[in-house]
Design a protein around this motif. Structure first.
Motif, mmCIF file in Angstrom:
data_model
loop_
_atom_site.group_PDB
_atom_site.id
_atom_site.type_symbol
_atom_site.label_atom_id
_atom_site.label_comp_id
_atom_site.label_asym_id
_atom_site.label_seq_id
_atom_site.Cartn_x
_atom_site.Cartn_y
_atom_site.Cartn_z
ATOM 1 N N GLY A 270 0.817 -1.202 0.000
ATOM 2 C CA GLY A 270 0.000 0.000 0.000
ATOM 3 C C GLY A 270 0.854 1.257 0.000
ATOM 4 N N PHE A 271 0.198 2.372 0.313
ATOM 5 C CA PHE A 271 0.882 3.666 0.355
ATOM 6 C C PHE A 271 0.047 4.589 1.235
ATOM 7 C CE2 PHE A 271 2.728 7.622 -0.784
ATOM 8 C CZ PHE A 271 3.903 7.389 -1.496
ATOM 9 N N ASP A 272 0.623 5.105 2.309
ATOM 10 C CA ASP A 272 0.017 6.084 3.233
ATOM 11 C C ASP A 272 0.298 5.750 4.694
ATOM 12 O OD1 ASP A 272 -1.100 7.697 1.272
ATOM 13 O OD2 ASP A 272 -3.078 6.745 1.376
ATOM 14 N N ASN A 273 0.297 4.427 5.023
ATOM 15 C CA ASN A 273 0.419 3.984 6.413
ATOM 16 C C ASN A 273 -0.667 4.628 7.281
ATOM 17 O OD1 ASN A 273 1.532 2.401 8.462
ATOM 18 N ND2 ASN A 273 2.911 4.024 9.153
ATOM 19 N N ILE A 274 -1.913 4.425 6.887
ATOM 20 C CA ILE A 274 -3.032 4.981 7.649
ATOM 21 C C ILE A 274 -3.101 4.329 9.026
ATOM 22 C CG2 ILE A 274 -4.368 5.659 5.637
ATOM 23 C CD1 ILE A 274 -5.958 3.103 5.877
ATOM 24 N N ASP A 275 -3.721 5.017 9.972
ATOM 25 C CA ASP A 275 -3.667 4.589 11.364
ATOM 26 C C ASP A 275 -4.381 3.272 11.641
ATOM 27 O OD1 ASP A 275 -6.187 5.615 10.946
ATOM 28 O OD2 ASP A 275 -6.018 7.234 12.418
ATOM 29 N N VAL A 276 -5.332 2.845 10.800
ATOM 30 C CA VAL A 276 -6.076 1.616 11.077
ATOM 31 C C VAL A 276 -5.281 0.351 10.711
ATOM 32 C CG1 VAL A 276 -8.296 2.744 10.797
ATOM 33 C CG2 VAL A 276 -7.225 1.649 8.825
ATOM 34 N N LEU A 277 -4.119 0.500 10.100
ATOM 35 C CA LEU A 277 -3.353 -0.681 9.680
ATOM 36 C C LEU A 277 -2.920 -1.545 10.856
ATOM 37 C CD1 LEU A 277 -1.048 0.551 6.748
ATOM 38 C CD2 LEU A 277 -3.341 -0.454 6.661
ATOM 39 N N LYS A 278 -2.851 -0.963 12.045
ATOM 40 C CA LYS A 278 -2.430 -1.741 13.215
ATOM 41 C C LYS A 278 -3.432 -2.845 13.554
ATOM 42 C CE LYS A 278 -4.317 1.861 16.267
ATOM 43 N NZ LYS A 278 -3.962 2.884 17.277
ATOM 44 N N TYR A 279 -4.638 -2.764 12.983
ATOM 45 C CA TYR A 279 -5.658 -3.779 13.243
ATOM 46 C C TYR A 279 -5.723 -4.842 12.148
ATOM 47 C CZ TYR A 279 -7.237 0.040 16.281
ATOM 48 O OH TYR A 279 -7.299 1.050 17.221
ATOM 49 N N ILE A 280 -4.866 -4.721 11.120
ATOM 50 C CA ILE A 280 -4.962 -5.572 9.932
ATOM 51 C C ILE A 280 -3.957 -6.720 9.979
ATOM 52 C CG2 ILE A 280 -4.849 -5.601 7.418
ATOM 53 C CD1 ILE A 280 -7.152 -3.924 8.628
ATOM 54 N N SER A 281 -4.409 -7.898 9.534
ATOM 55 C CA SER A 281 -3.532 -9.065 9.428
ATOM 56 C C SER A 281 -3.774 -9.746 8.079
ATOM 57 C CB SER A 281 -3.807 -10.039 10.572
ATOM 58 O OG SER A 281 -2.977 -11.176 10.475
ATOM 59 N N PRO A 282 -2.709 -10.097 7.336
ATOM 60 C CA PRO A 282 -1.302 -9.848 7.662
ATOM 61 C C PRO A 282 -0.971 -8.349 7.622
ATOM 62 C CG PRO A 282 -1.501 -10.630 5.413
ATOM 63 C CD PRO A 282 -2.856 -10.753 6.018
ATOM 64 N N LYS A 283 0.036 -7.969 8.378
ATOM 65 C CA LYS A 283 0.420 -6.568 8.447
ATOM 66 C C LYS A 283 0.833 -6.078 7.065
ATOM 67 C CE LYS A 283 3.496 -3.371 10.856
ATOM 68 N NZ LYS A 283 4.632 -3.248 11.818
ATOM 69 N N LEU A 284 0.220 -4.979 6.631
ATOM 70 C CA LEU A 284 0.446 -4.471 5.282
ATOM 71 C C LEU A 284 1.780 -3.730 5.183
ATOM 72 C CD1 LEU A 284 -0.830 -4.040 2.423
ATOM 73 C CD2 LEU A 284 -1.694 -1.839 3.299
ATOM 74 N N THR A 285 2.561 -4.076 4.177
ATOM 75 C CA THR A 285 3.757 -3.305 3.848
ATOM 76 C C THR A 285 3.310 -2.047 3.115
ATOM 77 O OG1 THR A 285 5.094 -5.307 3.675
ATOM 78 C CG2 THR A 285 5.965 -3.320 2.624
ATOM 79 N N THR A 286 3.840 -0.903 3.503
ATOM 80 C CA THR A 286 3.332 0.357 2.964
ATOM 81 C C THR A 286 4.410 1.434 3.024
ATOM 82 O OG1 THR A 286 1.486 1.934 3.121
ATOM 83 C CG2 THR A 286 2.411 1.117 5.193
ATOM 84 N N VAL A 287 4.044 2.631 2.602
ATOM 85 C CA VAL A 287 4.942 3.791 2.667
ATOM 86 C C VAL A 287 4.362 4.785 3.669
ATOM 87 C CG1 VAL A 287 5.910 5.754 1.413
ATOM 88 C CG2 VAL A 287 5.738 3.519 0.298
ATOM 89 N N GLU A 288 5.202 5.202 4.575
ATOM 90 C CA GLU A 288 4.790 6.197 5.567
ATOM 91 C C GLU A 288 5.363 7.555 5.202
ATOM 92 O OE1 GLU A 288 4.747 5.719 10.151
ATOM 93 O OE2 GLU A 288 6.669 6.664 9.670
#
Length: 329
Positions: A270-288
Motif C-alpha cells: 500500500g501507500f500512506d500507512n493509515i492509522d487503522v493498519l495496526k488492526y490488519i492481518s497480515p500486516k500491510l507493507t506500505t509507505v509512511e
C-alpha cells in the motif's frame, strides 16, 4: 442579553483595555487583576463577539480547507492535524469537500470566500493558467497540498516520484518480477490535476526499469477487484502495488474471500500507512509519510502569510518518507 467587554469592565471596576488584555492573554496587566476578569467572564457567561472582532482586526480568524472527501483515513488524519494546529493560533476551520469534481471544487472555493476566510489550504483537481488566474482573483492567501499547480503557489508535499521509486526497488529486490499497479484516479489523466498519482506511476516505472522490469500492468478501473479476478496467482512472483492503503485493504479482503494467500500466492503493498493498519492481518507493507506534519506546516505557513505578509520558507517536497515493512511482501 449579550455580555460585552464594556459590561465586564464596569463589573470589575477596570478599563475596557484591561479586560481586553486579560481575555487575550496580553502583557501589561497584574496577575490578580487578570484572574479577577477571567472569573467574572466565566460567572457572567461572557462570549466573544467574533463579528465585531473581525471588523476591528480585519480578519475573521478562520481558515478554509478544500479536500476530496473523508473516506480515505489519510484525509481525516490531515484534517485533524490542521484543526488542532489552527486552534493553537486562535483560528477555526471551515471544511469543504469536492468529491474530486471540478465544478464542485469551485463552488467550495466560492463558499469559503463568501464566508470571508483569512486563508485557504487547497487540494485541487484543477490545473492550468485559467484556473490559476481564477485563484488570483481572491484576496486571501492560498497554499496547495499534494496536487502541484505551479511555482506561483506555495506548495507542501513529499517527493511522490522518489517515494514510489523506492517502492519499486524494494519489491524488485524481494524477487518479484511481475508487477500490477492499482490506481483508479489515473482514469482522469489529461482531464484533471492528478499530479500525485502521475508522479507515483512515473516513480514506479523508473525504479522497476532500473531492475530490468519494463512492463507494469496498470489497473485504472474503479472495478479493479473484478480485473484482478482475471489474473493468475500461483508462483508467488507477482506483487500488487496500490496507490493508497484503502485500495490495498480492499484487495486484501477480496483475496481472503477467494482463498488467495498473501504473501504466499501474491505480494501486496500500500501507500500512506493509515492509522487503522495496526488492526490488519497480515500486516500491510506500505509507505509512511508525515501527513499530519503536512497539515501543521500548511497552517503555520498560511498564518505567517496572513499575519506577517509572507509564507514560511519551506522547501517543496522536502518531507521524509519511508517504507514500513509488514508481512504482505
Amino acid at each position: 442579553m449579550r455580555i460585552t467587554i464594556k459590561d465586564l469592565a464596569e463589573y470589575c471596576g477596570v478599563s475596557s483595555g484591561t479586560v481586553d488584555r486579560a481575555l487575550n492573554n496580553r502583557p501589561g496587566i497584574k496577575l490578580k487583576t487578570k484572574q479577577k476578569v477571567l472569573e467574572a467572564a466565566a460567572k457572567l457567561n461572557y462570549r466573544p463577539d467574533f463579528t465585531a472582532r473581525s471588523l476591528v482586526k480585519g480578519k475573521t480568524m478562520t481558515l478554509g480547507i478544500v479536500l476530496f472527501d473523508l473516506y480515505n483515513r489519510t484525509f481525516a488524519q490531515l484534517l485533524n492535524a490542521v484543526e488542532l494546529k489552527a486552534k493553537e493560533y486562535g483560528y477555526f476551520i471551515y471544511v469543504a469537500l469536492t468529491n474530486k469534481d471540478p465544478d464542485n471544487e469551485k463552488q467550495c472555493i466560492e463558499y469559503l470566500a463568501n464566508h470571508k476566510v483569512d486563508g485557504m489550504i487547497l487540494f485541487t483537481v484543477h490545473q492550468g493558467e485559467e484556473f490559476e488566474h481564477y485563484l488570483e482573483s481572491f484576496s486571501f492567501p492560498i497554499i496547495t497540498i499534494f496536487n502541484f499547480l505551479s511555482e506561483r503557489w506555495q506548495y507542501i508535499g513529499i517527493h511522490e516520484r522518489g517515494a514510489m521509486k523506492d517502492v519499486a526497488l524494494f519489491i524488485a529486490d524481494k524477487g518479484y518480477t511481475k508487477i500490477t499497479y492499482i490506481c483508479p484516479p489515473l482514469s482522469f489523466q489529461g482531464k484533471r490535476n492528478i499530479f500525485t498519482q502521475e508522479e507515483r506511476l512515473k516513480g514506479l516505472e523508473e525504479g522497476l526499469s532500473e531492475r530490468g522490469i519494463n512492463h507494469v500492468k496498470v489497473i485504472k478501473q474503479n472495478d479493479y477487484l473484478d480485473v484482478l479476478d482475471g489474473l493468475v496467482f500461483k508462483d508467488g512472483d507477482m506483487a500488487i502495488v496500490c496507490s493508497c492503503d484503502l485500495y490495498a485493504l480492499e484487495v486484501m479482503n477480496h483475496f481472503k474471500e477467494k482463498k488467495i494467500k498473501i504473501p504466499e500466492d501474491v505480494g501486496l503493498m500500500g501507500f500512506d500507512n493509515i492509522d487503522v493498519l495496526k488492526y490488519i492481518s497480515p500486516k500491510l507493507t506500505t509507505v509512511e509519510y508525515p501527513v499530519e506534519e503536512i497539515g501543521k506546516m500548511a497552517v503555520e505557513s498560511l498564518i505567517y502569510k496572513i499575519e506577517d505578509g509572507k509564507f514560511n520558507t519551506y522547501s517543496p517536497m522536502s518531507l521524509d518518507f519511508k517504507i514500513i515493512e509488514g508481512e504482505s511482501i
